[in-house]
Scaffold this active site. Structure first.
Site, PDB file in Angstrom:
ATOM      1  N   LYS A 277      37.625  45.132  42.241  1.00 48.00           N
ATOM      2  CA  LYS A 277      38.251  44.310  41.211  1.00 48.00           C
ATOM      3  C   LYS A 277      38.213  44.993  39.851  1.00 48.00           C
ATOM      4  CE  LYS A 277      36.936  39.828  43.222  1.00 48.00           C
ATOM      5  NZ  LYS A 277      36.290  38.520  42.899  1.00 48.00           N
TER       6      LYS A 277
ATOM      7  N   GLY B 281      44.837  37.106  39.194  1.00 47.16           N
ATOM      8  CA  GLY B 281      44.943  37.593  40.565  1.00 47.16           C
ATOM      9  C   GLY B 281      45.404  39.035  40.674  1.00 47.16           C
TER      10      GLY B 281
ATOM     11  N   GLU C 188      32.495  44.044  45.399  1.00 44.31           N
ATOM     12  CA  GLU C 188      31.647  43.064  46.065  1.00 44.31           C
ATOM     13  C   GLU C 188      32.178  42.834  47.479  1.00 44.31           C
ATOM     14  OE1 GLU C 188      31.962  39.700  43.462  1.00 44.31           O
ATOM     15  OE2 GLU C 188      33.752  38.914  44.458  1.00 44.31           O
TER      16      GLU C 188
ATOM     17  N   ARG D  15      39.355  29.303  29.024  1.00 41.73           N
ATOM     18  CA  ARG D  15      40.531  28.715  28.374  1.00 41.73           C
ATOM     19  C   ARG D  15      40.923  27.465  29.136  1.00 41.73           C
ATOM     20  NH1 ARG D  15      43.953  30.092  32.381  1.00 41.73           N
ATOM     21  NH2 ARG D  15      43.730  32.128  33.358  1.00 41.73           N
TER      22      ARG D  15
END
Length: 448
Positions: A158, A165, A200, A291
């Site tokens: 990531k 996404g 991960e 947010r």
């Protein structure tokens, strides 16, 4: 409370924020790009400022233009909505230096939680469960290989600065790891200007469940229940609902406690979302969205809490107007995102002129949209056109109401297509009906 708020966003979220501001007697200032000069959302503004050409990098993402608009209009605060500059700590600091209140968490919190590696580290320190993997960014391919072996395949790489996404790669075969590592770094740099990545274990067959939190500067931190966001395509959410259905007894309470624990430890102020993956063996922290979320209406529908109002209260230094005893979710709410995309052509965006926009009506049916006949949907931004949100006494009744609402929705124009029909297929899917769907549901329905 503020006397004036500049809304640094566009479309349905600008309209949504403006409505609450007007209810509170706050002067509404909206900025707009050339592409949005005819947007119906601007009708709710007391003052409008043109900030640049269609490209977001030269308008909605260009902080100097927004700050100049605030100076010109005497704005007291800036509401960033979602996307664009909403999670940018540099923008939050720039607002502060201009004497403006940034309606969101402090810049230091944004810097920590917006960096997914730091957010994961903070979650570990706060005692939240995380998947096996490397907390800090990977230094090179060798460290990536070592981290993957320790975590166990499959793994997911990531982008540290990722969001929406994007900037993620799943790796199931060790032989693909180095290539995926290099490609994800390159993608991360191209998308976010930051090539750092972390790794991960990838949780197969997971649910995506998130907890809405509210916090003020006086020590109050609340969880307003859980939302299920598992209906996704390429990690882009399509359908959200609250409460999250089909979870084991007590799991939602544990997730809410973890979210409050994490937000309190981070010094959070305002509205935010703690996102988790849920598997057969429990739940795991994924990330924080610092947010208001696109899917916030489903929480509002089941709790009766105006989340934007609470954002404004917290940012102005006040105490939240709700407490733990006031948060009593009832019934079930579902939101469907209506995107200007063609599902039959791989969800290709189909911007263009809307000639007909017939919104559904009826009891407990809410439409958040800036769309209207005559609106030309630009190709420069996210394809989200509207959000259809319904509430009913239980999930089955809410699904039936949503299907009826989507059947009423009519959007036409030359070359314009929407995801409405596909969403009705999702609602009818046996796994969705039984609340046994996972983030892989749409993959079984779509062949790109």
């Amino acid at each position: 409370m503020f006397s004036s708020v500049l809304i640094a966003n566009r479309g349905e979220i600008a309209l949504r924020v403006a409505r609450t501001c007007r209810e509170l007697g706050i002067r509404v200032i909206m900025v707009y790009s050339t592409a949005d000069r005819d947007s119906p959302a601007l009708r709710l503004a007391d003052e409008r400022v043109h900030i640049g050409p269609p490209a977001a990098a030269r308008s909605y993402r260009y902080a100097p233009a927004i700050l100049e608009a605030a100076r010109q209009t005497g704005a007291e605060a800036v509401h960033p909505g979602y996307g664009f500059l909403s999670e940018d700590p540099d923008f939050a600091r720039a607002c502060e230096s201009e004497g403006l209140t940034f309606i969101g968490p402090p810049a230091s919190v944004l810097a920590q939680l917006g960096d997914k590696s730091l957010a994961r580290e903070a979650a570990v320190e706060a005692g939240l469960p995380v998947l096996p993997g490397r907390v800090r960014p990977l230094e090179d391919g060798k460290s990536a290989r070592r981290a993957a072996e320790e975590a166990g395949y499959p793994v997911i790489i990531k982008a540290v600065a990722g969001g929406g996404g994007r900037g993620m790669t799943i790796v199931r075969d060790p032989d693909d790891l180095l290539r995926a590592y290099a490609e994800t770094r390159a993608t991360a740099f191209a998308l976010f200007g930051d090539g750092r990545v972390y790794l991960e274990r990838y949780l197969e067959g997971a649910r995506h469940v998130e907890v809405q939190v509210l916090a003020d500067g006086h020590g109050t931190v609340l969880a307003l229940g859980a939302r299920d966001c598992s209906v996704q395509r390429r990690r882009q959410k399509l359908v959200e609902e609250s409460p999250a259905p089909g979870l084991p007894d007590g799991l939602v309470e544990q997730m809410c406690e973890a979210a409050v624990q994490g937000a309190r430890a981070a010094g959070y102020v305002g509205a935010g979302t703690y996102e988790f993956l849920v598997g057969d063996d429990g739940f795991y922290f994924m990330e924080v969205n610092s947010r208001i979320q696109v899917e916030h209406p489903v929480t509002e529908m089941v709790t009766g809490v105006d989340l934007v109002r609470e954002q404004l209260v917290a940012a102005s230094g006040g105490r939240l107007s709700v407490g733990p005893d006031d948060v009593r979710p009832r019934g079930a709410a579902i939101e469907c995102r209506i995107n200007v995309e063609d599902p039959d052509r791989g969800f290709l965006p189909t911007p263009g002129l809307i000639e007909v926009f017939d919104a559904p009506g009826g009891p407990f049916t809410r439409i958040d949209t800036h769309a209207a006949p005559g609106l030309r949907v630009p190709a420069d931004y996210d394809p989200l056109l509207a959000k259809v949100v319904v509430w009913d006494r239980d999930r089955d009744a809410a699904i039936a109401r949503m299907d009826r609402a989507l059947a009423e929705l009519r959007v036409t124009g030359p070359g314009v297509h929407t995801t409405t029909g596909f969403l009705r297929e999702v609602l009818a899917h046996p796994l969705f009906r039984a609340a046994k769907h996972t983030t892989g549901l749409v993959d079984t329905m779509v062949v790109d």
